[in-house]
Design an enzyme around this catalytic site. Structure first.
Site: not given
Ligand SMILES: *Cc1c(COP(=O)(O)O)cnc(C)c1O
Length: 390
Positions: A179, A207, A238
């Site tokens: 990320s 992602h 996302k």
């Molecule tokens: C954003 C993210 C999460 C958390 O997801 P949310 O739905 O925002 O709680 C978990 N793992 C990764 C790699 C992320 O980028």
């Protein structure tokens, strides 16, 4: 209490320019956003396909709300299990080609629930050093031994696997797309090592869903390893543009999680309208490859421009493009200069990234156009030169 918090911690962090605060967005999530009444070009959201403000999602949510109301009233195991939840699980399972799927309220909750229910103190979890914080917290909660391997370093992973007792249960867990660096896990190699050393495999497609793979199913699709990875979780927050998360896997895995994952059991089901919007979003991701094509076109254009200017974009191969600055204060100053030029890119500092690797984390979306990207390139080059970054 306030005394303790304010004096010690805040002072230390301010000194290191690590103090965090939140800005308030006035309107919707788009390529342009409103901040304090002013418009900015937004290059830091995870809304990769621009679906967060798609009219069709809004309509689906309104329809879901009219039909099912707003709240789900209880945890899904009590009486909060509503039709849109099941329809969304079926939709994701069929999209991902998985046997079954289970929703969680967020990616954070999915990771802590999955890892802490499946693993315990006698188990070993091999985790990429740059994995998301929710994975680390899940491992901690499980009581398993956390063994971190150097970022994407398969020789190091193998060295660590070799060192351990063969009789313990082992799992290799990795983000698909990292990320903060925008690079990808070498899943083919991970799967090979997992077979050689009899490990379970788990990936976090946060992602990657909607972004990677010919059909946007994620990095497992990109590597054609969809049936080789035991636990495939991802978020809906996302590229999908909504909220919530899922875990895909075998029937047995999902049955197990329903019975054991505490972050699934002891929390209220997601609002049914959120599930309705997500169903629509998955349909759009499936049906409209032009969004993904646009995203990748923009990604290439921006990356080529940044590299030509002399910025260090690490090993990014995705729409997440870091611009390495190093010093935290300089990264913050860079971000502030961009703001005065009408461009919003937040500075990412330790502990979110390793010490001395503060950066601008640029994300591009399908909704940006060529003019947006040119404008960013002109302004970031100018400021980069002024600040001596390039
Ligand atoms: C954003 C993210 C999460 C958390 O997801 P949310 O739905 O925002 O709680 C978990 N793992 C990764 C790699 C992320 O980028």
């Amino acid at each position: 209490m306030n005394h303790i918090l304010a004096e010690k911690k805040l002072f230390d962090e301010q000194k290191n320019h690590l103090n965090r605060f939140m800005r308030v967005i006035g309107g919707t999530q788009d390529a342009k956003i409103e901040l304090n009444g002013k418009k900015y070009l937004n290059f830091c959201s995870n809304n990769y396909l621009g679906l967060a403000n798609d009219q069709r999602l809004i309509q689906a949510a309104v329809q879901g709300m009219n039909q099912y109301g707003f709240g789900s009233g209880a945890s899904r195991l009590v009486c909060g299990n509503m039709k849109p939840h099941l329809q969304l699980e079926e939709k994701i399972a069929s999209f991902k080609g998985a046997e079954r799927c289970l929703l969680f309220s967020s990616g954070y909750m999915a990771n802590i629930g999955i890892l802490s229910s499946l693993f315990g103190k006698n188990d070993l979890i091999f985790s990429d050093r740059l994995n998301h914080a929710s994975i680390i917290d899940g491992v901690k909660l499980s009581g398993a031994t956390l063994i971190r391997y150097r970022h994407c370093d398969m020789d190091h992973l193998e060295y660590l696997l070799k060192r351990e007792n063969i009789n313990q249960r082992k799992c290799i867990v990795t983000d698909s797309v990292f990320s903060m660096d925008g690079d990808i896990a070498p899943l083919d190699h991970v799967v090979r090592l997992a077979k050689d050393y009899q490990c379970f495999t788990m990936i976090d497609e946060a992602h990657a869903l909607g972004v990677m793979g010919r059909n946007g199913k994620g990095l497992a699709e990109h590597f054609q390893l969809e049936s080789d990875i035991d636990i495939q979780m991802g978020t809906l927050s996302k590229a999908v543009g909504t909220f919530g998360a899922y875990c895909c896997g075998s029937k047995e895995l999902i049955e197990f999680l329903i019975n054991k994952a505490r972050s699934f059991i002891y929390t209220t089901g997601m609002p049914p309208s959120t599930a309705s919007a997500s169903i629509k979003a998955i349909e759009i991701i499936r049906g409209e490859s032009h969004l993904r094509e646009n995203l990748w076109k923009n990604t290439q254009m921006l990356k080529i421009g940044l590299k030509a200017a002399g910025f260090n974009t690490l090993n990014s191969v995705t729409p997440i493009i870091p611009v390495l600055i190093g010093d935290s204060q300089k990264a913050v100053t860079f971000s502030e200069c961009l703001m005065t030029e009408g461009i919003y890119i937040s500075a990412i500092r330790p502990p979110t990234v390793p010490e001395n690797t503060a950066r601008l984390r640029i994300t591009v979306t399908a909704k940006h156009d060529q003019n947006d990207i040119n404008e960013l390139l002109i302004k970031i080059n100018k400021i980069g030169k002024e600040l001596g970054v390039i």
